[in-house]
Design a protein around this motif. Structure first.
Motif, PDB file in Angstrom:
ATOM      1  N   HIS A  26       7.213  22.622  -5.573  1.00  0.00           N
ATOM      2  CA  HIS A  26       6.336  23.838  -5.110  1.00  0.00           C
ATOM      3  C   HIS A  26       5.646  23.865  -3.873  1.00  0.00           C
ATOM      4  N   ALA A  27       5.297  22.477  -3.519  1.00  0.00           N
ATOM      5  CA  ALA A  27       4.339  22.598  -2.427  1.00  0.00           C
ATOM      6  C   ALA A  27       5.155  22.582  -1.038  1.00  0.00           C
ATOM      7  N   ASP A  99      -2.361  16.620  -0.093  1.00  0.00           N
ATOM      8  CA  ASP A  99      -2.380  15.542   1.141  1.00  0.00           C
ATOM      9  C   ASP A  99      -1.156  15.510   1.621  1.00  0.00           C
ATOM     10  N   MET A 100      -0.193  15.580   1.036  1.00  0.00           N
ATOM     11  CA  MET A 100       1.438  15.675   1.747  1.00  0.00           C
ATOM     12  C   MET A 100       1.424  16.903   2.653  1.00  0.00           C
ATOM     13  N   ARG A 101       0.914  17.993   2.360  1.00  0.00           N
ATOM     14  CA  ARG A 101       0.967  19.065   3.014  1.00  0.00           C
ATOM     15  C   ARG A 101       0.278  18.834   4.337  1.00  0.00           C
ATOM     16  N   SER A 102      -0.931  18.080   4.446  1.00  0.00           N
ATOM     17  CA  SER A 102      -1.780  17.912   5.418  1.00  0.00           C
ATOM     18  C   SER A 102      -0.986  17.120   6.363  1.00  0.00           C
ATOM     19  N   ILE A 107       1.720  16.291  11.753  1.00  0.00           N
ATOM     20  CA  ILE A 107       2.683  15.665  12.564  1.00  0.00           C
ATOM     21  C   ILE A 107       3.432  16.905  13.192  1.00  0.00           C
ATOM     22  N   GLU A 108       3.339  18.300  12.566  1.00  0.00           N
ATOM     23  CA  GLU A 108       3.670  19.398  13.577  1.00  0.00           C
ATOM     24  C   GLU A 108       3.123  19.497  14.811  1.00  0.00           C
ATOM     25  N   GLN A 109       2.018  19.080  14.705  1.00  0.00           N
ATOM     26  CA  GLN A 109       0.842  19.082  15.853  1.00  0.00           C
ATOM     27  C   GLN A 109       1.613  18.373  17.177  1.00  0.00           C
ATOM     28  N   PHE A 157      -3.514   0.266   6.987  1.00  0.00           N
ATOM     29  CA  PHE A 157      -2.127  -0.324   7.305  1.00  0.00           C
ATOM     30  C   PHE A 157      -1.190  -0.609   6.261  1.00  0.00           C
ATOM     31  N   SER A 158      -1.838  -0.832   5.032  1.00  0.00           N
ATOM     32  CA  SER A 158      -1.070  -1.182   3.771  1.00  0.00           C
ATOM     33  C   SER A 158      -0.715  -0.085   3.016  1.00  0.00           C
ATOM     34  N   VAL A 159      -0.631   1.208   3.357  1.00  0.00           N
ATOM     35  CA  VAL A 159      -0.679   2.399   2.510  1.00  0.00           C
ATOM     36  C   VAL A 159       0.807   2.990   2.852  1.00  0.00           C
ATOM     37  N   ASN A 160       1.596   3.200   1.598  1.00  0.00           N
ATOM     38  CA  ASN A 160       2.788   3.734   1.574  1.00  0.00           C
ATOM     39  C   ASN A 160       2.505   5.399   1.432  1.00  0.00           C
ATOM     40  N   PHE A 161       1.571   5.967   2.499  1.00  0.00           N
ATOM     41  CA  PHE A 161       1.563   7.359   2.544  1.00  0.00           C
ATOM     42  C   PHE A 161       1.466   7.998   3.849  1.00  0.00           C
ATOM     43  N   ARG A 162       2.569   8.236   4.410  1.00  0.00           N
ATOM     44  CA  ARG A 162       2.555   8.561   5.890  1.00  0.00           C
ATOM     45  C   ARG A 162       3.760   9.274   6.229  1.00  0.00           C
ATOM     46  N   ILE A 163       3.662  10.146   7.323  1.00  0.00           N
ATOM     47  CA  ILE A 163       4.898  10.995   7.899  1.00  0.00           C
ATOM     48  C   ILE A 163       5.223  10.380   9.228  1.00  0.00           C
TER      49      ILE A 163
END
Ligand SMILES: Nc1nc2c(ncn2[C@@H]2O[C@H](COP(=O)(O)OP(=O)(O)O)[C@@H](O)[C@H]2O)c(=O)[nH]1
Ligand SMILES: [Mg+2]
Length: 237
Positions: A26-27, A99-102, A107-109, A157-163
């Motif tokens: 959906h997002a 937050d995924m959309r953010s 990164i689009e910037q 540094f230990s977060v698995n939330f990145r693009i």
């Protein structure tokens, strides 16, 4: 080629993925994307769920491996990704699709890697359970130590939330097979001169199931491996 590949490592996360995958569809309905679930051969029916959802959405793949730990699983997922950008996230509903959309918007910037940060201003690390509070304190201390020792501008540094751009993993060679791969990626991207950014994100308690993190052994291992990263800091990769 899809614009975006979402890589989700999973170990018995069927109940969470059942909610997360439709949320992601959906997002990102307006972005061409694929979802890759890297599953540790979960006996809970994760594979069957992904296959069922794929019949509906047509953009979901599941990779199953028995013995792989998190670092291996992530590397395998990244290698299989066909998107221009790769968004790497836990699959236990700890992170929101908002937050995924953010991450995607940032990164689009024009960055190479954008990290979701739970420890910077505006970020949040929910800790309702005593064990999560301990995890939070270890995470905060460990991340502050890394900032002090390595002088990087990222605070988680230990977060698995990145693009990141898919080209990142073709440029920097990731060698770790455990959780420290998450730090290794940021450090090597920095040393390689890539453009890094972070955005504050909220980390919630997982919705269903139990944490797979072996808190004390993993933390100890993480701190030990920090020292093996020192030579990388001052040389090009
Ligand atoms: N494929 C795979 N996924 C894993 C492994 N260990 C953890 N995960 C997944 O990685 C994510 C983070 O793990 P989790 O147990 O939630 O760690 P915590 O958030 O630190 O408590 C979740 O989506 C897990 O299902 C593993 O060895 N293999
Ligand atoms: Mg979790």
């Amino acid at each position: 080629m899809a614009r975006l590949s979402l890589v989700l490592p999973s170990m018995n996360e069927k109940a969470n993925l059942e909610i997360l995958i439709p949320d992601i569809e959906h997002a990102f309905s307006k972005v061409s994307h694929e979802i890759i679930v890297v599953d540790a051969h979960s006996p809970d029916g994760t594979k069957e769920l992904c296959e069922k959802l794929n019949r509906k959405y047509g953009n979901i793949r599941v990779i199953q491996r028995t013995k792989y730990d998190l670092g291996h699983a992530l590397k395998e997922g990244y290698a299989a990704a066909r998107g221009f950008f790769i968004l790497s996230s836990d699959s236990d509903l700890s992170f929101s699709t908002k937050d995924m959309r953010s991450l995607y918007a940032k990164i689009e910037q024009g960055y190479d890697l954008v990290v979701g940060c739970r420890h910077s201003k505006g970020g949040r690390y929910e800790a309702k359970q005593p064990l999560t509070l301990i995890k939070y304190l270890i995470s905060r201390t460990g991340n502050r130590l890394i900032v002090a020792l390595f002088g990087l501008k990222v605070h988680d540094f230990s977060v698995n939330f990145r693009i990141f751009r898919k080209s990142l993993i073709e440029t920097v060679r990731l060698r770790r097979s455990d959780n420290s791969i998450l730090f290794e990626m940021i450090l090597k991207a920095h040393v390689a001169g890539m453009r890094l950014a972070e955005i504050p994100v909220t980390f919630r308690e997982r919705r269903f199931g139990r944490s797979k993190l072996k808190l004390f052994s993993e933390s100890l291992k993480f701190f030990m491996t920090l020292f093996s990263f020192f030579p990388i800091r001052w040389k090009r990769v």
